[in-house]
Scaffold this motif. Structure first.
Motif, PDB file in Angstrom:
ATOM      1  N   LEU A  41       0.659  -1.167  -0.025  1.00  0.00           N
ATOM      2  CA  LEU A  41      -0.184  -0.132  -0.046  1.00  0.00           C
ATOM      3  C   LEU A  41       0.879   1.254  -0.046  1.00  0.00           C
ATOM      4  N   LEU A  42       0.348   2.954  -0.794  1.00  0.00           N
ATOM      5  CA  LEU A  42       1.441   3.583  -0.975  1.00  0.00           C
ATOM      6  C   LEU A  42       0.683   4.408   0.184  1.00  0.00           C
ATOM      7  N   ALA A  43       2.031   5.239   1.132  1.00  0.00           N
ATOM      8  CA  ALA A  43       1.468   5.663   1.962  1.00  0.00           C
ATOM      9  C   ALA A  43       3.291   6.865   2.074  1.00  0.00           C
ATOM     10  N   ASP A  44       3.371   7.953   1.371  1.00  0.00           N
ATOM     11  CA  ASP A  44       4.572   8.864   2.022  1.00  0.00           C
ATOM     12  C   ASP A  44       5.236   8.894   1.124  1.00  0.00           C
ATOM     13  N   SER A  69      11.738   1.160  -7.169  1.00  0.00           N
ATOM     14  CA  SER A  69      11.509  -0.268  -7.405  1.00  0.00           C
ATOM     15  C   SER A  69      11.055  -0.163  -8.012  1.00  0.00           C
ATOM     16  N   LEU A  70      10.655  -1.568  -9.019  1.00  0.00           N
ATOM     17  CA  LEU A  70       9.248  -1.789 -10.176  1.00  0.00           C
ATOM     18  C   LEU A  70       7.962  -1.854  -9.652  1.00  0.00           C
ATOM     19  N   SER A  71       7.770  -2.133  -8.479  1.00  0.00           N
ATOM     20  CA  SER A  71       6.644  -2.089  -7.571  1.00  0.00           C
ATOM     21  C   SER A  71       5.961  -0.274  -8.045  1.00  0.00           C
ATOM     22  N   GLY A  72       6.837   0.411  -7.289  1.00  0.00           N
ATOM     23  CA  GLY A  72       6.652   1.873  -7.577  1.00  0.00           C
ATOM     24  C   GLY A  72       6.543   2.571  -8.810  1.00  0.00           C
ATOM     25  N   LEU A  73       7.157   2.238  -9.622  1.00  0.00           N
ATOM     26  CA  LEU A  73       7.281   3.043 -10.977  1.00  0.00           C
ATOM     27  C   LEU A  73       5.535   2.332 -11.956  1.00  0.00           C
ATOM     28  N   ALA A  74       5.419   0.935 -11.461  1.00  0.00           N
ATOM     29  CA  ALA A  74       3.928  -0.118 -11.583  1.00  0.00           C
ATOM     30  C   ALA A  74       3.012   1.877 -10.695  1.00  0.00           C
ATOM     31  N   ILE A  75       2.979   1.731  -9.633  1.00  0.00           N
ATOM     32  CA  ILE A  75       2.312   2.558  -8.547  1.00  0.00           C
ATOM     33  C   ILE A  75       2.418   4.101  -9.968  1.00  0.00           C
ATOM     34  N   ARG A  76       3.554   4.432 -10.552  1.00  0.00           N
ATOM     35  CA  ARG A  76       3.138   5.353 -10.740  1.00  0.00           C
ATOM     36  C   ARG A  76       3.118   5.955 -12.352  1.00  0.00           C
ATOM     37  N   CYS A 107       4.341  -6.820 -11.704  1.00  0.00           N
ATOM     38  CA  CYS A 107       4.033  -5.990 -10.415  1.00  0.00           C
ATOM     39  C   CYS A 107       2.714  -5.464 -11.473  1.00  0.00           C
ATOM     40  N   ILE A 108       1.370  -5.058 -10.582  1.00  0.00           N
ATOM     41  CA  ILE A 108       0.129  -5.062 -10.975  1.00  0.00           C
ATOM     42  C   ILE A 108      -0.376  -3.813 -10.314  1.00  0.00           C
ATOM     43  N   PRO A 109      -0.563  -2.644 -10.732  1.00  0.00           N
ATOM     44  CA  PRO A 109      -1.271  -1.297  -9.841  1.00  0.00           C
ATOM     45  C   PRO A 109      -2.634  -1.907  -9.196  1.00  0.00           C
ATOM     46  N   LEU A 110      -2.585  -1.315  -8.417  1.00  0.00           N
ATOM     47  CA  LEU A 110      -3.888  -1.592  -7.155  1.00  0.00           C
ATOM     48  C   LEU A 110      -4.647  -0.226  -7.808  1.00  0.00           C
ATOM     49  N   SER A 111      -5.848   0.633  -8.179  1.00  0.00           N
ATOM     50  CA  SER A 111      -6.580   1.766  -8.391  1.00  0.00           C
ATOM     51  C   SER A 111      -7.614   1.566  -7.765  1.00  0.00           C
ATOM     52  N   ARG A 112      -8.334   2.842  -7.271  1.00  0.00           N
ATOM     53  CA  ARG A 112      -9.476   3.153  -7.462  1.00  0.00           C
ATOM     54  C   ARG A 112     -10.777   4.253  -7.379  1.00  0.00           C
ATOM     55  N   SER A 113     -11.237   4.605  -8.305  1.00  0.00           N
ATOM     56  CA  SER A 113     -11.947   5.757  -8.952  1.00  0.00           C
ATOM     57  C   SER A 113     -10.345   6.452  -9.859  1.00  0.00           C
ATOM     58  N   VAL A 116      -4.501   5.403  -7.949  1.00  0.00           N
ATOM     59  CA  VAL A 116      -3.728   4.440  -7.711  1.00  0.00           C
ATOM     60  C   VAL A 116      -3.027   4.172  -6.522  1.00  0.00           C
ATOM     61  N   TYR A 117      -3.072   2.869  -5.336  1.00  0.00           N
ATOM     62  CA  TYR A 117      -2.772   3.194  -3.662  1.00  0.00           C
ATOM     63  C   TYR A 117      -2.386   1.562  -3.575  1.00  0.00           C
ATOM     64  N   GLY A 118      -2.353   1.052  -4.469  1.00  0.00           N
ATOM     65  CA  GLY A 118      -0.827   0.037  -4.025  1.00  0.00           C
ATOM     66  C   GLY A 118      -0.335  -0.715  -5.196  1.00  0.00           C
ATOM     67  N   VAL A 119       0.206  -1.929  -4.579  1.00  0.00           N
ATOM     68  CA  VAL A 119       0.177  -2.852  -5.487  1.00  0.00           C
ATOM     69  C   VAL A 119       0.717  -4.691  -5.563  1.00  0.00           C
ATOM     70  N   MET A 120       0.390  -5.068  -6.332  1.00  0.00           N
ATOM     71  CA  MET A 120      -0.076  -6.909  -6.263  1.00  0.00           C
ATOM     72  C   MET A 120       1.727  -6.768  -7.080  1.00  0.00           C
ATOM     73  N   ALA A 121       2.225  -8.287  -6.096  1.00  0.00           N
ATOM     74  CA  ALA A 121       3.578  -8.094  -6.749  1.00  0.00           C
ATOM     75  C   ALA A 121       3.484  -9.689  -6.285  1.00  0.00           C
ATOM     76  N   VAL A 122       4.314 -10.431  -7.348  1.00  0.00           N
ATOM     77  CA  VAL A 122       3.726 -11.393  -8.131  1.00  0.00           C
ATOM     78  C   VAL A 122       5.190 -11.908  -8.628  1.00  0.00           C
ATOM     79  N   ASN A 123       6.414 -13.137  -7.376  1.00  0.00           N
ATOM     80  CA  ASN A 123       7.590 -13.021  -7.897  1.00  0.00           C
ATOM     81  C   ASN A 123       7.741 -15.291  -7.977  1.00  0.00           C
ATOM     82  N   ALA A 124       8.881 -14.868  -8.353  1.00  0.00           N
ATOM     83  CA  ALA A 124       9.451 -16.881  -9.063  1.00  0.00           C
ATOM     84  C   ALA A 124      11.082 -16.374  -8.890  1.00  0.00           C
ATOM     85  N   SER A 125      11.370 -17.130  -8.524  1.00  0.00           N
ATOM     86  CA  SER A 125      12.885 -17.568  -8.006  1.00  0.00           C
ATOM     87  C   SER A 125      13.612 -17.729  -9.361  1.00  0.00           C
ATOM     88  N   ARG A 126      12.653 -18.197 -10.423  1.00  0.00           N
ATOM     89  CA  ARG A 126      13.804 -18.011 -11.295  1.00  0.00           C
ATOM     90  C   ARG A 126      13.908 -17.431 -12.964  1.00  0.00           C
TER      91      ARG A 126
END
Length: 458
Positions: A41-44, A69-76, A107-113, A116-126
């Protein structure tokens, strides 16, 4: 409903953290290539990960910068971003990802109206773990996840604002003490509305429990009537069954009250309340008339019933086993009934023939009385199948030392039919309706006029 009840129900129904955790868990199951999922979740100008599944659990509580971060770029950018190899991706903070054992990332941005208020990050080790099909599936799910999580937060904030406003209002009560009781009908209406929308099951349970509790607190809401049990060969009243009647509007059948009470966790309390009222009439019965009371398995195995019966001439009491909820713990029930029988109390099983459960009770408990269900008695004078069933149960009872009681007799033809089959005892509207004890004439035979229509030996 109180502020505390509302807050509890809201927390259970729309807790955003619980919902985010379910989203993470289901996403990990859905994307087979993923090793972990986390929601931040995004804050400050920072992203704090609040929920995670798989390897994403290690992210929970950590914070990454919005611009590092890539999560931050997805939100921006508001775009779904994929990195096939984050160790060689200039958009990603490699040190942070190495610490979390991440190699591939979506990274999937989460938005409402449109915010964007957050991100869902799906990762793998390969390397290159996620295909275009994975990204396409996550893209199609993004709106749903965004709305689900965002709506949970919106509901969480709105309902807790209701609770807070009520708390602020109540703090102005005399003495500055917060009051859980609602002083305005509109407050009660709004709370019931919120509860009914967010968690109807809990709302119904709370309303039911409050309704049952009002009966327990006010003896005038419950009264006891008595229905005669008659010896068909002599016409004498040998027992009366105590039956509860609820003096509450809107009216509903007694079995519904007891079923509701058990679902609300007050079944034993309501049964004992009715039993206590019935036992209060015991001294008014003639010595030759037995009192039959109804009790479910939970009440029988509990400590209160035996204690109440010991003070009420137990040798003239029959405990009739009823069942408002499923029960199959027979060792405990058998032990409790054995303790009652040792004091002279006899046992009846209700509604024999109405289903598998009642027949199991008969086999397991060896009752003194087997009460035949009304459905087995209705029309028995013209139905050979019913007569065959009753004949077999009469023979079974004779072999085991039990007595048969036919319930629900409504015509003289039914009475004659069960007498011819060897049924000794009966009750029903034809013999006497449930009535206050004072209106029953227990000192005279009730069927003397029809005794000559059939012989017990037929």
């Amino acid at each position: 409903m109180s502020r505390r009840e509302l807050a509890t129900a809201v927390g259970e129904a729309v807790d955003p953290t619980t919902l985010m955790q379910r989203v993470c868990d289901r996403t990990l199951e859905l994307i087979c290539a993923a090793d972990g999922v986390a929601i931040g979740l995004l804050a400050d100008q920072n992203i704090t990960y609040a929920s995670g599944a798989g390897s994403g659990r290690s992210s929970v509580g950590t914070t990454v910068g919005l611009h590092a971060s890539l999560s931050g770029l997805a939100i921006r950018t508001g775009e779904i971003l994929r990195s096939a190899d984050i160790l060689n991706d200039p958009r990603v903070d490699p040190m942070a990802c190495q610490a979390l054992s991440e190699v591939s990332l979506v990274c999937i941005p989460l938005s409402r109206s449109n915010v964007v208020y957050g991100v869902m990050a799906v990762n793998a080790s390969r390397v290159d773990a996620f295909t275009d099909e994975h990204v396409d599936l996550l893209t199609r799910l993004a709106d749903f996840v965004s709305v689900a999580v965002g709506s949970a937060w919106d509901l969480h904030r709105a309902t807790h604002e209701l609770v807070r406003l009520r708390h602020d209002d109540s703090s102005h009560d005399a003495g500055g003490t917060a009051n859980d009781d609602l002083s305005h009908p509109s407050e009660e209406t709004s709370r019931r509305y919120v509860m009914g929308v967010l968690d109807p099951v809990t709302a119904t349970r709370i309303d039911t429990r409050r309704r049952i509790q009002r009966v327990l607190d006010d003896p005038s809401m419950l009264s006891i009537v008595f229905q005669p049990v008659v010896d068909l060969f002599t016409g004498d009243v040998i027992a009366v069954e105590a039956l509860a009647r609820f003096n509450v509007v809107p009216a509903q059948p007694p079995n519904v009250w007891f079923d509701d009470a058990h679902r609300a966790g007050l079944g034993v309390e309501l049964e004992m309340f009715a039993i206590s009222q019935a036992l209060g009439h015991r001294s008014l019965l003639p010595d030759e008339v037995t009192l039959t009371i109804n009790a479910g398995p939970e009440t029988i195995v509990g400590p209160h019933l035996r204690r109440a019966l010991m003070d009420a001439a137990p040798q003239r009491i029959v405990v009739e086993l009823t069942e408002h909820t499923s029960f199959d713990h027979y060792p405990g029930l058998q032990a409790a009934l054995f303790a009652l029988r040792r004091e002279g109390i006899r046992v009846a099983v209700d509604d024999a023939g109405s289903g598998y459960s009642s027949l199991t009770h008969i086999l397991q408990l060896a009752p003194d009385f087997i009460k035949l269900d009304r459905e087995m008695i209705r029309g028995i004078d013209i139905d050979p199948v019913r007569r065959a069933l009753v004949t077999s149960l009469v023979a079974f009872a004779g072999d085991t030392g039990a007595e048969i009681v036919a319930e629900g007799l409504e015509t003289i033809d039914e009475l004659d039919a069960v007498r011819r089959l060897g049924v000794r005892y009966a009750q029903g509207y034809y013999l006497g309706r449930p009535s206050p004890l004072a209106s029953l004439d227990l000192g005279r035979p009730l069927i003397s006029a029809v005794r000559a229509t059939a012989s017990p030996c037929e």
